[in-house]
Design a protein around this motif. Structure first.
Motif, PDB file in Angstrom:
ATOM      1  N   GLN A  40       2.936 -13.179 -10.080  1.00 29.07           N
ATOM      2  CA  GLN A  40       3.087 -11.884  -9.418  1.00 29.07           C
ATOM      3  C   GLN A  40       3.054 -12.036  -7.903  1.00 29.07           C
ATOM      4  N   SER A  41       3.480 -10.984  -7.209  1.00 29.12           N
ATOM      5  CA  SER A  41       3.423 -11.011  -5.752  1.00 29.12           C
ATOM      6  C   SER A  41       1.962 -10.875  -5.302  1.00 29.12           C
ATOM      7  N   GLN A  42       1.717 -11.340  -4.069  1.00 22.14           N
ATOM      8  CA  GLN A  42       0.331 -11.437  -3.599  1.00 22.14           C
ATOM      9  C   GLN A  42      -0.358 -10.077  -3.567  1.00 22.14           C
ATOM     10  N   ASP A  43       0.374  -9.029  -3.169  1.00 24.49           N
ATOM     11  CA  ASP A  43      -0.270  -7.708  -3.088  1.00 24.49           C
ATOM     12  C   ASP A  43      -0.719  -7.221  -4.467  1.00 24.49           C
ATOM     13  N   LEU A  44       0.105  -7.478  -5.491  1.00 22.00           N
ATOM     14  CA  LEU A  44      -0.289  -7.042  -6.834  1.00 22.00           C
ATOM     15  C   LEU A  44      -1.432  -7.895  -7.382  1.00 22.00           C
ATOM     16  N   LEU A  46      -3.824  -9.195  -5.537  1.00 26.37           N
ATOM     17  CA  LEU A  46      -5.029  -8.689  -4.874  1.00 26.37           C
ATOM     18  C   LEU A  46      -5.481  -7.373  -5.512  1.00 26.37           C
ATOM     19  N   LEU A  47      -4.518  -6.533  -5.873  1.00 23.56           N
ATOM     20  CA  LEU A  47      -4.856  -5.263  -6.533  1.00 23.56           C
ATOM     21  C   LEU A  47      -5.543  -5.522  -7.874  1.00 23.56           C
ATOM     22  N   TYR A  50      -9.078  -6.830  -7.193  1.00 23.46           N
ATOM     23  CA  TYR A  50      -9.924  -5.731  -6.692  1.00 23.46           C
ATOM     24  C   TYR A  50     -10.314  -4.785  -7.828  1.00 23.46           C
ATOM     25  N   ASN A  51      -9.325  -4.395  -8.648  1.00 22.97           N
ATOM     26  CA  ASN A  51      -9.626  -3.466  -9.746  1.00 22.97           C
ATOM     27  C   ASN A  51     -10.630  -4.082 -10.724  1.00 22.97           C
ATOM     28  N   LEU A  88     -12.273  -8.690  -0.819  1.00 24.93           N
ATOM     29  CA  LEU A  88     -12.155  -7.563  -1.749  1.00 24.93           C
ATOM     30  C   LEU A  88     -13.493  -7.270  -2.424  1.00 24.93           C
TER      31      LEU A  88
ATOM     32  N   LEU B  88      -6.485  -6.655   2.878  1.00 22.24           N
ATOM     33  CA  LEU B  88      -6.811  -5.226   2.744  1.00 22.24           C
ATOM     34  C   LEU B  88      -5.569  -4.370   2.944  1.00 22.24           C
ATOM     35  N   MET B  90      -2.521  -5.311   2.236  1.00 24.35           N
ATOM     36  CA  MET B  90      -1.746  -5.464   0.990  1.00 24.35           C
ATOM     37  C   MET B  90      -2.338  -4.608  -0.123  1.00 24.35           C
ATOM     38  N   LEU B  91      -3.675  -4.612  -0.216  1.00 30.42           N
ATOM     39  CA  LEU B  91      -4.336  -3.812  -1.256  1.00 30.42           C
ATOM     40  C   LEU B  91      -4.017  -2.332  -1.073  1.00 30.42           C
ATOM     41  N   ALA B  94      -0.471  -1.718  -2.143  1.00 27.85           N
ATOM     42  CA  ALA B  94      -0.279  -1.870  -3.593  1.00 27.85           C
ATOM     43  C   ALA B  94      -0.918  -0.715  -4.353  1.00 27.85           C
ATOM     44  N   GLN B  95      -2.059  -0.222  -3.878  1.00 21.33           N
ATOM     45  CA  GLN B  95      -2.716   0.904  -4.555  1.00 21.33           C
ATOM     46  C   GLN B  95      -1.840   2.152  -4.532  1.00 21.33           C
ATOM     47  N   VAL B 100       5.380  -4.446  -0.236  1.00 22.00           N
ATOM     48  CA  VAL B 100       4.834  -5.199   0.885  1.00 22.00           C
ATOM     49  C   VAL B 100       5.828  -6.295   1.275  1.00 22.00           C
ATOM     50  N   GLN B 167       8.231  -8.772  -1.303  1.00 21.39           N
ATOM     51  CA  GLN B 167       7.566  -8.755  -2.596  1.00 21.39           C
ATOM     52  C   GLN B 167       7.756  -7.386  -3.224  1.00 21.39           C
ATOM     53  N   LEU B 169       7.723  -4.646  -6.402  1.00 15.69           N
ATOM     54  CA  LEU B 169       7.119  -4.279  -7.679  1.00 15.69           C
ATOM     55  C   LEU B 169       8.232  -4.064  -8.688  1.00 15.69           C
ATOM     56  N   GLN B 173       5.593  -1.244 -12.673  1.00 14.74           N
ATOM     57  CA  GLN B 173       4.422  -1.439 -11.826  1.00 14.74           C
ATOM     58  C   GLN B 173       4.343  -0.359 -10.761  1.00 14.74           C
TER      59      GLN B 173
END
Lengths: 193, 193
Positions: A40-44, A46-47, A50-51, A88, B88, B90-91, B94-95, B100, B167, B169, B173
């Motif tokens: 997956q991409s880095q942002d997803l 990290l999400l 975090y979740n 995170l 952060l 990116m998070l 993504a949220q 991104v 990147q 989604l 997603q």
């Protein structure tokens, strides 16, 4: 006191929860590894991490979140992802008004085995012995997360006093963060209705 | 298309918002620097940066968040905080289901000035010229954030097509993330009532 240890990583993030009594007796509560898909991409990713961390913190409501302190001289290929995952975990704790402690791998080994240069297997054996587990915690990230939590309880300054490295919120900051968090939780209850 | 550029940092995090028209004309929308207090503990600093970035993203609802790509060989003293601030950003994107993009400083200089080795002052002058600003954007983090956003619009592959480094989604997603976000917003509206 409930302590949540985090062994940060972007691919595998270990989470270990223990209970520390005033008698310094430690009990195993929970261990798991939050994973993200390297495809997956880095942002997803990290999400996802975090979740997963936020879910664990909400599930066990720890009194402190103890996270491995990351250094820039660590493995160049993974250090940025590791630092981001640690960030995170700090964010998820701070959003909930939970104090954060940072302990280095050397401090963790020293606290758990008495030897700051201990091998991984020695750390795993001592984690299993102290927490009275039937088997060694696996994978390594899980053992490291439990060891990180144990380090916070067993470190010389004691589990309940703030050390120099421990990062405490002021009373006002904590109340603010807790109010924010309970607002968010109320929001989430209303959504479910 | 609204593009939010982020120059990540733990002490100062630049945020620059521009609008890119199909004609490739770029307009200035907003620039600011989110700051955290170096005297505070790391977890609270990360919380401050995250809240500031999330607020900007909610305010301007960008179509893409373009963030400086951080490398491990960068300044050792600040690279981990920079990587965490980028994480952060990116998070937060993504949220909210916002794509991104990551662009290196060299790519940014090349896109904005035509020279990947350009001096900072050259970049600042071109940012001011292209966006028709009366003065150079200050501080440097603000100019860098605008340049990061401009790079995403001006890069050879074009503002609206996904590049190799962008990147994206998947549809599912994105829908999931957007639903999560609108749930959160509903929650926050209910809290305010």
């Amino acid at each position: 006191m409930i302590i949540c240890g985090v062994d940060p990583g972007l691919t595998r993030c270990g989470v270990g929860v223990i209970e520390a009594r005033a008698s310094r007796q430690l009990s195993f509560v929970h261990v798991d590894v939050v994973r993200s898909d390297p495809e997956q991409s880095q942002d997803l990713r990290l999400l996802t991490i975090y979740n997963g961390l936020a879910e664990k913190i909400d599930q066990f409501s720890p009194d402190v979140v103890s996270i491995e302190r990351v250094f820039a001289q660590a493995n160049r290929n993974t250090v940025l992802g590791t630092a981001q995952a640690a960030g995170l975990a700090m964010l998820a704790a701070a959003q909930r008004g939970i104090p954060v402690a940072l302990h280095t791998p050397t401090e963790v080994k020293l606290a758990v085995t008495g030897n700051g240069q201990a091998e991984k297997i020695q750390v795993e054996r001592m984690v299993a012995r102290i927490l009275r587990l039937d088997r060694l915690p696996k994978p390594a990230d899980a053992a490291d997360a439990l060891a990180q939590a144990m380090c916070h309880a067993l470190r010389p300054s004691g589990a309940l006093q703030g050390g120099e490295r421990e990062q405490h919120l002021t009373q006002a900051q904590r109340q603010w963060a807790q109010a924010q968090h309970s607002n968010r939780r109320r929001g989430s209850v209303q959504r479910d209705m």
